[in-house]
Design an enzyme around this catalytic site. Structure first.
Site, PDB file in Angstrom:
ATOM      1  CG  HIS A 321      -2.497  -0.324   1.582  1.00  0.00           C
ATOM      2  ND1 HIS A 321      -2.036  -2.512   1.639  1.00  0.00           N
ATOM      3  CD2 HIS A 321      -3.036  -0.514   0.822  1.00  0.00           C
ATOM      4  CE1 HIS A 321      -2.740  -3.254   1.268  1.00  0.00           C
ATOM      5  NE2 HIS A 321      -4.434  -2.104   1.120  1.00  0.00           N
ATOM      6  CG  HIS A 364       1.628  -3.492   6.336  1.00  0.00           C
ATOM      7  ND1 HIS A 364       2.953  -3.918   6.221  1.00  0.00           N
ATOM      8  CD2 HIS A 364       0.934  -3.154   5.941  1.00  0.00           C
ATOM      9  CE1 HIS A 364       2.528  -4.505   5.112  1.00  0.00           C
ATOM     10  NE2 HIS A 364       1.581  -3.947   4.655  1.00  0.00           N
ATOM     11  CG  ASP A 368       6.434  -4.183   7.697  1.00  0.00           C
ATOM     12  OD1 ASP A 368       7.637  -5.023   7.494  1.00  0.00           O
ATOM     13  OD2 ASP A 368       5.417  -4.445   7.398  1.00  0.00           O
TER      14      ASP A 368
END
Length: 435
Positions: A321, A364, A368
């Site tokens: 994302h 996350h 990340d």
């Protein structure tokens, strides 16, 4: 001998009253008679030329202090006169000196051609890019050549021609197939990773500064995906109206595909534990290969988004994302004019808020998101630096290490100008139909 001197004096230009020195006139006549090539001019020749043109006040600055010879005089530009170390302050003198310089450059166009310079003493556009200098404003707001112009020499004459950036639609199709394949492969790797996700009872969430300090917001991940959808719509509008949309789409597909291919490697080689207890993730066995492929198709068709009902586990290092948010932001800000401040601010706000919502949802780890942002921005900047610098495109090292880049960008000479036009206008449609 007297007749020769009289003939030379007739060819001698009229001197300014400020330079009206008989001794200098005699020296100037002798110099004019020698007809020394400008390329061989010394500082004394340049000083004489300045006096003949009426610029005696600048002889000391240009000749004595900065030692301009004939070659450097031909390459002198108005920017050089205005900028350090010269910094001439009188606008009229700057303009008059540039008029005289352009006349001299026009008379010595063959010398400029031998030196590899343009008509005005600048390096032509192709050589600008070989030397690593953009040489112009990519937004087309500068006084130099536009993105579709180049210089050509013929018989010592310099002419300006129009250059068309070839859209190369077939390469765009290849890049689209590439990114679709990578997304499909990523979906399959996510299925494999889900089978290997560590057991939460044995491997609890790892310590994380942000996740341990900020309480979880349940609706935050949906907001992060909403930011991505808005950014995607902005980018699609820019892409639709951009004159060179084929090149832009090709670059987006090649970069997005490369980043997600790298993501496949990172999330496959190491499986991180689940970042939060709210994620009910456990190793799931999908059975035979057909079951795995069906699950991969479901992830691919839903774009891996929770808004479409897709829920995955184990694909943590690094955040997909964040990659999409950051890549869209950089493409929007790169391929819109610098004066579109509202669009640029909105794009960055959506990018940063989207990253915050990803972390606030505890979907996350912080590492990340950080790694995803770093890799995406570095690849975008490296790609465009190589694309805008012709020397790297032609280097053997670039062809070895970046074969896909060399393939897609081999015919794009320099930065793509931000030019817009309605894509469905009748003349454009007819021209494409005929051509």
């Amino acid at each position: 001998m007297k007749l020769q001197r009289l003939m030379c004096q007739k060819r001698l230009p009229v001197l300014s009253p400020a330079c009206d020195d008989p001794s200098e006139q005699v020296e100037g006549a002798e110099m004019a008679c020698t007809q020394v090539s400008v390329r061989r001019w010394t500082t004394k020749h340049v000083a004489k030329w300045l006096k003949e043109e009426g610029f005696c006040d600048y002889v000391d600055l240009l000749c004595n202090r900065h030692r301009l010879d004939g070659t450097s005089l031909l390459t002198l530009t108005e920017y050089d006169l205005r900028s350090p170390p010269l910094e001439l302050k009188v606008l009229g003198d700057i303009k008059r000196l540039m008029v005289s310089l352009r006349k001299l450059q026009k008379q010595n166009s063959d010398v400029l051609e031998d030196l590899g310079l343009g008509c005005d003493g600048h390096v032509p556009q192709g050589d600008w890019l070989r030397n690593g200098d953009s040489g112009r404003d990519c937004d087309g707001a500068g006084g130099g050549l536009s993105g579709e112009q180049y210089l050509q020499y013929s018989n010592g004459k310099c002419k300006q021609h129009t250059r068309r950036l070839d859209p190369e639609y077939w390469k765009t199709v290849v890049s689209s197939v590439y990114v679709v394949f990578v997304f499909g492969f990523t979906s399959f790797v996510m299925v494999i990773v889900h089978e290997r996700v560590p057991d939460m009872r044995t491997y609890p969430p790892l310590p994380d500064i942000f996740l341990d300090s900020v309480p979880r917001i349940p609706w935050a991940f949906a907001m992060a995906e909403a930011c991505g959808v808005i950014l995607c719509n902005i980018w699609l509008l820019v892409l639709l109206l951009h004159k060179h949309r084929s090149i832009l789409l090709r670059r987006l597909c090649s970069l997005m595909g490369t980043v997600f291919m790298l993501r496949c490697v990172t999330m496959f080689v190491t499986s991180l534990s689940v970042p939060g207890q709210h994620l009910q993730c456990s190793g799931k066995i999908y059975g035979d290969m057909w079951a795995k492929l069906r699950r991969a198709v479901a992830i691919w068709s839903g774009f891996g988004m929770s808004l479409t009902g897709v829920h995955t586990c184990g694909d943590y290092m690094f955040s997909g994302h964040t990659v999409v948010l950051t890549m869209l932001n950089f493409f929007v800000t790169e391929y819109t004019p610098r004066t579109w401040n509202f669009i640029h601010t909105l794009s960055w706000v959506l990018n940063l808020f989207g990253i915050f919502f990803i972390l606030a949802a505890h979907e996350h780890y912080s590492i990340d998101v950080f790694i995803a942002f770093y890799i995406t921005t570095r690849l975008f900047l490296y790609y465009h630096t190589l694309a805008n610098t012709r020397a790297y495109q032609q280097s053997r090292r670039a062809r070895i290490w970046f074969p896909m880049f060399s393939f897609f960008e081999c015919n794009v000479n320099g930065p793509v100008p931000n030019e817009y036009g309605w894509p469905f206008s009748k003349p454009t449609f007819m021209r494409r139909l005929i051509g």
